[in-house]
Write a protein that holds these residues in place. Structure first.
Motif, PDB file in Angstrom:
ATOM      1  N   LYS A 164       0.883  -1.335   0.120  1.00 48.25           N
ATOM      2  CA  LYS A 164      -0.325   0.082   0.027  1.00 48.25           C
ATOM      3  C   LYS A 164       0.720   1.355  -0.029  1.00 48.25           C
ATOM      4  O   LYS A 164       1.848   1.212   0.552  1.00 48.25           O
ATOM      5  N   THR A 165       0.116   2.632  -0.151  1.00 47.59           N
ATOM      6  CA  THR A 165       1.758   3.421  -0.854  1.00 47.59           C
ATOM      7  C   THR A 165      -0.215   4.432   0.511  1.00 47.59           C
ATOM      8  O   THR A 165      -0.583   4.818   0.227  1.00 47.59           O
ATOM      9  N   PHE A 166       0.458   5.113   1.659  1.00 49.10           N
ATOM     10  CA  PHE A 166      -0.360   6.498   1.819  1.00 49.10           C
ATOM     11  C   PHE A 166       0.204   7.870   1.580  1.00 49.10           C
ATOM     12  O   PHE A 166       1.670   7.650   1.803  1.00 49.10           O
ATOM     13  N   VAL A 167      -0.792   8.658   1.802  1.00 51.47           N
ATOM     14  CA  VAL A 167      -0.115  10.041   1.615  1.00 51.47           C
ATOM     15  C   VAL A 167      -0.338  10.576   2.848  1.00 51.47           C
ATOM     16  O   VAL A 167      -1.626  10.552   3.229  1.00 51.47           O
ATOM     17  N   VAL A 168       0.426  11.577   3.203  1.00 50.09           N
ATOM     18  CA  VAL A 168       0.029  12.129   4.497  1.00 50.09           C
ATOM     19  C   VAL A 168       0.725  13.672   4.332  1.00 50.09           C
ATOM     20  O   VAL A 168       1.789  14.173   3.206  1.00 50.09           O
ATOM     21  N   LYS A 169      -0.099  14.704   4.718  1.00 52.47           N
ATOM     22  CA  LYS A 169      -0.259  16.453   4.293  1.00 52.47           C
ATOM     23  C   LYS A 169       0.346  17.017   5.851  1.00 52.47           C
ATOM     24  O   LYS A 169      -0.491  16.456   6.664  1.00 52.47           O
ATOM     25  N   LEU A 170       1.406  17.151   5.936  1.00 53.16           N
ATOM     26  CA  LEU A 170       1.541  17.836   7.105  1.00 53.16           C
ATOM     27  C   LEU A 170       1.301  19.583   6.761  1.00 53.16           C
ATOM     28  O   LEU A 170       2.452  20.005   5.943  1.00 53.16           O
ATOM     29  N   GLY A 171       0.452  19.576   7.484  1.00 54.10           N
ATOM     30  CA  GLY A 171       0.813  21.892   7.373  1.00 54.10           C
ATOM     31  C   GLY A 171       1.501  22.131   7.783  1.00 54.10           C
ATOM     32  O   GLY A 171       1.934  21.707   8.779  1.00 54.10           O
ATOM     33  N   GLY A 172       2.481  22.973   7.569  1.00 54.97           N
ATOM     34  CA  GLY A 172       3.714  24.305   7.586  1.00 54.97           C
ATOM     35  C   GLY A 172       3.405  23.944   9.468  1.00 54.97           C
ATOM     36  O   GLY A 172       4.195  24.251   9.845  1.00 54.97           O
ATOM     37  N   SER A 173       2.441  24.702   9.757  1.00 56.56           N
ATOM     38  CA  SER A 173       1.630  24.859  11.277  1.00 56.56           C
ATOM     39  C   SER A 173       2.198  24.094  11.904  1.00 56.56           C
ATOM     40  O   SER A 173       2.322  24.076  13.250  1.00 56.56           O
ATOM     41  N   PHE A 174       1.795  23.007  11.746  1.00 58.16           N
ATOM     42  CA  PHE A 174       2.254  21.793  11.905  1.00 58.16           C
ATOM     43  C   PHE A 174       3.210  20.986  12.518  1.00 58.16           C
ATOM     44  O   PHE A 174       3.541  20.907  13.862  1.00 58.16           O
ATOM     45  N   LEU A 175       3.922  21.479  11.599  1.00 60.08           N
ATOM     46  CA  LEU A 175       5.704  22.090  11.788  1.00 60.08           C
ATOM     47  C   LEU A 175       5.920  22.878  12.900  1.00 60.08           C
ATOM     48  O   LEU A 175       7.612  23.182  13.024  1.00 60.08           O
ATOM     49  N   LEU A 176       5.272  23.743  13.131  1.00 60.26           N
ATOM     50  CA  LEU A 176       6.260  25.039  13.624  1.00 60.26           C
ATOM     51  C   LEU A 176       5.636  25.059  15.089  1.00 60.26           C
ATOM     52  O   LEU A 176       3.892  24.428  15.182  1.00 60.26           O
ATOM     53  N   LYS A 177       6.272  25.976  16.328  1.00 62.03           N
ATOM     54  CA  LYS A 177       5.779  26.000  17.633  1.00 62.03           C
ATOM     55  C   LYS A 177       6.278  27.413  18.065  1.00 62.03           C
ATOM     56  O   LYS A 177       7.380  27.520  18.020  1.00 62.03           O
ATOM     57  N   ASP A 178       5.165  28.162  18.076  1.00 57.44           N
ATOM     58  CA  ASP A 178       5.561  29.732  18.789  1.00 57.44           C
ATOM     59  C   ASP A 178       6.894  30.141  17.437  1.00 57.44           C
ATOM     60  O   ASP A 178       7.861  30.948  17.841  1.00 57.44           O
ATOM     61  N   GLY A 179       6.590  30.038  16.100  1.00 51.90           N
ATOM     62  CA  GLY A 179       7.233  30.677  15.011  1.00 51.90           C
ATOM     63  C   GLY A 179       8.511  29.765  14.470  1.00 51.90           C
ATOM     64  O   GLY A 179       9.287  30.023  14.386  1.00 51.90           O
ATOM     65  N   GLN A 180       9.104  28.324  15.452  1.00 47.11           N
ATOM     66  CA  GLN A 180      10.295  28.336  15.258  1.00 47.11           C
ATOM     67  C   GLN A 180       9.854  26.653  15.328  1.00 47.11           C
ATOM     68  O   GLN A 180       8.557  25.792  15.289  1.00 47.11           O
ATOM     69  N   PRO A 181      10.828  25.860  14.323  1.00 46.88           N
ATOM     70  CA  PRO A 181      10.790  24.281  13.899  1.00 46.88           C
ATOM     71  C   PRO A 181       9.714  23.747  15.293  1.00 46.88           C
ATOM     72  O   PRO A 181      10.839  23.711  16.386  1.00 46.88           O
ATOM     73  N   ASN A 182       9.203  22.738  15.433  1.00 44.16           N
ATOM     74  CA  ASN A 182       9.110  21.848  16.160  1.00 44.16           C
ATOM     75  C   ASN A 182       9.950  20.605  16.506  1.00 44.16           C
ATOM     76  O   ASN A 182       8.474  20.008  15.607  1.00 44.16           O
ATOM     77  N   LEU A 183      10.826  20.828  16.389  1.00 39.97           N
ATOM     78  CA  LEU A 183      11.512  19.324  16.260  1.00 39.97           C
ATOM     79  C   LEU A 183      11.042  17.981  16.666  1.00 39.97           C
ATOM     80  O   LEU A 183      11.586  16.881  16.577  1.00 39.97           O
TER      81      LEU A 183
END
Length: 104
Positions: free
Chosen positions: A1-20
């Motif tokens: 199977k192939t899955f496609v996931v969309k990560l919103g840019g806001s999801f990857l940021l926290k308080d304007g910084q990359p959310n590691l």
């Protein structure tokens, strides 16, 4: 199977910084799906920074194409950082430039 996931840019940021922490958690989820014998395509958005650049470009009179380009650049930057979270064994070294690259 192939899955496609969309990560919103806001999801990857926290308080304007990359959310590691979030990036590492999401990378772990991708690894588990791939380890189960599946394929995974991750699409990463630009989030608030992309919208800010698009708004600024609009205020300067930029064309729709230029505004789109700003959004793409920020999305690619977020994607490139997420590639680092995934590591060399799970991801290409650079974000795909076309659907043809994704299909390979």
């Amino acid at each position: 199977k192939t899955f496609v996931v969309k990560l919103g840019g806001s999801f990857l940021l926290k308080d304007g910084q990359p959310n590691l922490s979030m990036m590492k958690d999401m990378a772990g989820m991708v690894k588990r799906v791939v380890d189960d014998g599946n394929k995974m395509v991750v699409v990463v958005g630009g989030g608030v920074p992309a919208r800010q650049y698009i708004s600024a470009a609009s205020a300067l009179g930029a064309s729709a194409g230029v505004k789109d380009h700003f959004g793409i650049l920020v999305s690619r930057l977020n994607a490139r950082l997420f590639i680092e979270a995934l590591g060399d064994d799970l991801a290409a070294s650079e974000p795909a430039l076309s659907l043809q690259e994704v299909r390979q």
